[in-house]
Design an enzyme around this catalytic site. Structure first.
Site, mmCIF file in Angstrom:
data_model
loop_
_atom_site.group_PDB
_atom_site.id
_atom_site.type_symbol
_atom_site.label_atom_id
_atom_site.label_comp_id
_atom_site.label_asym_id
_atom_site.label_seq_id
_atom_site.Cartn_x
_atom_site.Cartn_y
_atom_site.Cartn_z
ATOM 1 N N ASP A 106 24.772 16.642 16.569
ATOM 2 C CA ASP A 106 25.343 15.596 15.844
ATOM 3 C C ASP A 106 26.341 16.203 14.821
ATOM 4 O O ASP A 106 26.383 17.492 14.630
ATOM 5 C CB ASP A 106 23.794 15.278 15.133
ATOM 6 C CG ASP A 106 24.055 13.941 14.528
ATOM 7 O OD1 ASP A 106 25.155 13.180 14.607
ATOM 8 O OD2 ASP A 106 23.056 13.157 14.023
ATOM 9 N N ASP A 107 26.979 15.258 13.941
ATOM 10 C CA ASP A 107 27.851 15.667 13.118
ATOM 11 C C ASP A 107 27.373 16.507 11.932
ATOM 12 O O ASP A 107 27.868 17.427 11.474
ATOM 13 C CB ASP A 107 28.732 14.582 12.431
ATOM 14 C CG ASP A 107 28.006 13.368 12.144
ATOM 15 O OD1 ASP A 107 26.753 13.351 12.024
ATOM 16 O OD2 ASP A 107 28.576 12.341 11.882
ATOM 17 N N ASP A 110 21.257 15.804 7.036
ATOM 18 C CA ASP A 110 21.186 15.750 5.633
ATOM 19 C C ASP A 110 19.716 15.696 5.218
ATOM 20 O O ASP A 110 19.200 17.025 4.862
ATOM 21 C CB ASP A 110 21.573 14.174 5.409
ATOM 22 C CG ASP A 110 21.729 13.954 3.807
ATOM 23 O OD1 ASP A 110 20.984 14.342 3.186
ATOM 24 O OD2 ASP A 110 22.732 13.094 3.466
HETATM 25 O O1 LIG Z 1 19.450 14.032 8.277
HETATM 26 P P1 LIG Z 1 19.486 12.550 7.813
HETATM 27 O O2 LIG Z 1 19.326 12.146 6.689
HETATM 28 O O3 LIG Z 1 18.700 11.593 8.844
HETATM 29 O O4 LIG Z 1 20.933 12.056 8.137
HETATM 30 C C1 LIG Z 1 21.862 12.546 9.142
HETATM 31 C C2 LIG Z 1 22.410 11.204 10.002
HETATM 32 O O5 LIG Z 1 23.093 10.087 9.179
HETATM 33 C C3 LIG Z 1 24.376 9.936 10.058
HETATM 34 O O6 LIG Z 1 24.283 8.949 11.060
HETATM 35 P P2 LIG Z 1 24.108 7.473 10.435
HETATM 36 O O7 LIG Z 1 22.415 7.185 10.442
HETATM 37 O O8 LIG Z 1 24.587 7.247 9.162
HETATM 38 O O9 LIG Z 1 24.634 6.599 11.798
HETATM 39 P P3 LIG Z 1 26.029 7.005 12.675
HETATM 40 O O10 LIG Z 1 25.958 8.553 13.197
HETATM 41 O O11 LIG Z 1 26.151 5.858 13.378
HETATM 42 O O12 LIG Z 1 27.214 6.961 11.537
HETATM 43 C C4 LIG Z 1 24.670 11.123 10.720
HETATM 44 O O13 LIG Z 1 25.690 11.118 11.630
HETATM 45 C C5 LIG Z 1 23.406 11.990 11.140
HETATM 46 O O14 LIG Z 1 23.025 11.164 12.291
HETATM 47 N N1 LIG Z 2 29.257 10.341 6.378
HETATM 48 C C1 LIG Z 2 28.212 10.705 5.920
HETATM 49 N N2 LIG Z 2 26.971 10.170 6.536
HETATM 50 C C2 LIG Z 2 25.931 10.622 6.195
HETATM 51 N N3 LIG Z 2 24.497 10.291 6.319
HETATM 52 C C3 LIG Z 2 23.845 11.085 5.853
HETATM 53 N N4 LIG Z 2 24.548 11.884 4.977
HETATM 54 C C4 LIG Z 2 25.611 11.831 5.258
HETATM 55 C C5 LIG Z 2 27.015 12.373 4.633
HETATM 56 O O1 LIG Z 2 26.934 13.140 3.652
HETATM 57 N N5 LIG Z 2 27.977 11.857 4.855
HETATM 58 MG MG LIG Z 3 24.468 9.838 12.984
#
Ligand SMILES: O=P(O)(O)OC[C@H]1O[C@H](OP(=O)(O)OP(=O)(O)O)[C@H](O)[C@@H]1O
Ligand SMILES: Nc1nc2[nH]cnc2c(=O)[nH]1
Ligand SMILES: [Mg+2]
Length: 172
Positions: A106-107, A110
């Site tokens: 994952d990227d 948080d």
């Molecule tokens: O540790 P957490 O508090 O759960 O947050 C982390 C997740 O939040 C973001 O995804 P998001 O749900 O925004 O969806 P996306 O990847 O489709 O942008 C990010 O890419 C992680 O997958």
């Molecule tokens: N882009 C982005 N998405 C998130 N989702 C949870 N935390 C983050 C953050 O710091 N940046």
């Molecule tokens: Mg995500």
């Protein structure tokens, strides 16, 4: 808005990441993962995990890539987690049902809620993210850069170049 602060507003600090920087950080992550593998397959947590998964899989020579599709943040507000698509039967089989030999990418982590959910699906998989905040960090096996909990990471696919006022005029 209803007066409630978004996760991004609560974060306060901004950590903008360029494509170049992201590519470099993904390569650095792969250097570490290369010591841990080999992996049968990469599981990308969509959507944010798709970009690092492509780079990491390319560097590691892994050609089997699956997704687990999870929605939580609506732009910058975290709601209930929704699994829109689970891990495929084929990938599950490769990981012997527990994820052994699979690499979850994952990227970022948080709060760790997303990572925790995927770890429950694949307890023996290796979990890697490019960035990690302190709350989610214990869930991750390998990451590259830690940023503070009060920082919001801006990814290149979510942003565009635009005018920024000078610091003297009150810009952050
Ligand atoms: O540790 P957490 O508090 O759960 O947050 C982390 C997740 O939040 C973001 O995804 P998001 O749900 O925004 O969806 P996306 O990847 O489709 O942008 C990010 O890419 C992680 O997958
Ligand atoms: N882009 C982005 N998405 C998130 N989702 C949870 N935390 C983050 C953050 O710091 N940046
Ligand atoms: Mg995500």
């Amino acid at each position: 808005m209803n007066g409630e602060l978004t996760a991004q507003e609560r974060a306060g600090k901004a950590f903008p990441v360029s494509w170049d920087q992201f590519h470099r950080d993904c390569r650095a992550l792969t250097w570490r993962l290369n010591e841990v593998g080999p992996f049968h397959a990469v599981i990308a947590i969509t959507r944010g995990g798709l970009v690092p998964a492509a780079i990491v899989a390319r560097e590691l020579g892994v050609r089997i890539i699956d997704t687990v599709c999870i929605a939580s943040y609506d732009h910058d507000k975290q709601g209930d987690l929704q699994v829109l698509k689970g891990i495929s039967d084929a990938a599950m089989k490769l990981g012997g049902g527990t994820g052994k030999g699979l690499l979850i990418v994952d990227d970022l982590v948080d709060t760790g809620k997303t990572g925790k959910l995927v770890r429950e699906m694949l307890p023996d998989a290796h979990f890697a993210t490019v960035y990690a905040k302190p709350k989610g960090r214990p869930l991750v096996d390998t990451f590259i850069t830690e940023v503070s909990q009060d920082t919001w990471i801006f990814f290149p696919w979510d942003t565009a170049l635009s005018y920024h006022p000078p610091l003297r005029d009150g810009a952050a």
